[in-house]
Enzyme design. Sequence first.
Site, PDB file in Angstrom:
ATOM      1  N   GLU A 164      -6.127   6.745  -1.539  1.00  0.00           N
ATOM      2  CA  GLU A 164      -6.104   5.611  -0.614  1.00  0.00           C
ATOM      3  C   GLU A 164      -6.782   4.403  -1.243  1.00  0.00           C
ATOM      4  O   GLU A 164      -6.291   3.269  -1.125  1.00  0.00           O
ATOM      5  CB  GLU A 164      -6.802   5.987   0.703  1.00  0.00           C
ATOM      6  CG  GLU A 164      -6.046   6.978   1.557  1.00  0.00           C
ATOM      7  CD  GLU A 164      -4.671   6.486   1.952  1.00  0.00           C
ATOM      8  OE1 GLU A 164      -4.520   5.298   2.289  1.00  0.00           O
ATOM      9  OE2 GLU A 164      -3.728   7.296   1.914  1.00  0.00           O
TER      10      GLU A 164
ATOM     11  N   HIS B  34       0.837  -1.207   0.000  1.00  0.00           N
ATOM     12  CA  HIS B  34       0.000   0.000   0.000  1.00  0.00           C
ATOM     13  C   HIS B  34       0.872   1.258   0.000  1.00  0.00           C
ATOM     14  O   HIS B  34       0.639   2.199  -0.771  1.00  0.00           O
ATOM     15  CB  HIS B  34      -0.911  -0.019   1.225  1.00  0.00           C
ATOM     16  CG  HIS B  34      -1.716   1.227   1.419  1.00  0.00           C
ATOM     17  ND1 HIS B  34      -3.036   1.334   1.054  1.00  0.00           N
ATOM     18  CD2 HIS B  34      -1.371   2.437   1.946  1.00  0.00           C
ATOM     19  CE1 HIS B  34      -3.473   2.538   1.335  1.00  0.00           C
ATOM     20  NE2 HIS B  34      -2.488   3.237   1.890  1.00  0.00           N
ATOM     21  N   GLU B  35       1.880   1.286   0.859  1.00  0.00           N
ATOM     22  CA  GLU B  35       2.739   2.471   0.955  1.00  0.00           C
ATOM     23  C   GLU B  35       3.595   2.640  -0.299  1.00  0.00           C
ATOM     24  O   GLU B  35       3.826   3.771  -0.753  1.00  0.00           O
ATOM     25  CB  GLU B  35       3.620   2.379   2.209  1.00  0.00           C
ATOM     26  CG  GLU B  35       2.849   2.326   3.519  1.00  0.00           C
ATOM     27  CD  GLU B  35       1.897   3.492   3.693  1.00  0.00           C
ATOM     28  OE1 GLU B  35       2.177   4.581   3.155  1.00  0.00           O
ATOM     29  OE2 GLU B  35       0.849   3.317   4.348  1.00  0.00           O
TER      30      GLU B  35
ATOM     31  N   HIS C 115       1.792   4.537  -2.990  1.00  0.00           N
ATOM     32  CA  HIS C 115       1.793   5.997  -2.855  1.00  0.00           C
ATOM     33  C   HIS C 115       3.046   6.606  -3.494  1.00  0.00           C
ATOM     34  O   HIS C 115       2.986   7.695  -4.067  1.00  0.00           O
ATOM     35  CB  HIS C 115       1.725   6.381  -1.378  1.00  0.00           C
ATOM     36  CG  HIS C 115       0.362   6.226  -0.785  1.00  0.00           C
ATOM     37  ND1 HIS C 115      -0.770   6.750  -1.354  1.00  0.00           N
ATOM     38  CD2 HIS C 115      -0.053   5.596   0.355  1.00  0.00           C
ATOM     39  CE1 HIS C 115      -1.821   6.455  -0.603  1.00  0.00           C
ATOM     40  NE2 HIS C 115      -1.416   5.752   0.429  1.00  0.00           N
TER      41      HIS C 115
END
Length: 346
Positions: A243, A168-169, A172
Amino acid sequence: MRAFFDRQAEARRQTRRLLVLFGLMVAAVVAAVNGALALAWRLMAGGGWLGYPRFFFEVNTGVTLLFVLGGWWLESNTLRHEGGAALARRLGARPAREADFDERRLVHVVREMALAAGMTPPAVMVIERDAAINAFATGWDERDAVVALTEGALRHLTRAELQGVVAHELSHIREGDTRLNMRLVGMVYGLEMLYRLGEQLMEPDARGRRHAGALIGLALRVAGWLGWVAGHALQAAVARQREFLADARAVQWTRQRDGLGRALRKVLGQRRGEGDAGDGPLPLPQARHLWLVSVPRDAWLPWFDPHPPLAQRIARLYGGTMPPLPPHDGLDAADEPVVPARPTPV
């Protein structure tokens, strides 16, 4: 899996719409400033008709854009100069120590997921003395990137769950979300500067008297405040869409939804009193959007929360409502390292 690709495309479309809306909001602020200053000028003339000075509206527009775009430039360059590692240290992180078993496992997971994503592995950092499950990524590009997890995440998450959070990170960073949000922060900062200019013009002199320019100050203060509120709301809306995109990317890169899904369910379990959590450190205003999940005491209004509700994110991952999990769930199971296969490029 096709549904997740569709959600990635939808998140990008929503982000583009919101960025266009942000531009329209800046144009509306310029119009509001011109209107408010025109009204203030009329009031200063005693309600009669007094022609506006030459280039009145052009100068108002130029000064307003100077503050908004100048604030954007100053704040963005400050954050760029600090770099990802410096900002991570401001948020309480330190470099991971490979002598520690949990931190060495995190370093290996970051390298594995960077390989799966086709990225350069970012620097790995740990946020000490934070029992809450949380994480963030920062940096202007892959060379400057940092991924940091709390000690609570290292203690409560299995390897598969760590892979989901790290993926997930990394999304980004890969999608440029950090850079995008920092630029939006700069524009909101410019609107705040406009408000402060109005505040200064309204201040009384040494004898406590207000001069005629106080009306202009009031006009700027009202327009700047409305723009600041709208800017923060739009900034949070952009971050919420990113997100959803990062959640979908995590499923793509790990090839399963339970890693990130179970991690988010454990966060929900912590917040419902099924384990030690705490709120964690209150993030810097310009860094709220960097975290995996919002700090509860910071998300005081849904419009200004840069993260979708946890239950909504979990429901999107699983296609329906799922119960929370206690933080210790699954920690006794075998946790062998698994390197995900490289995904097909989107």
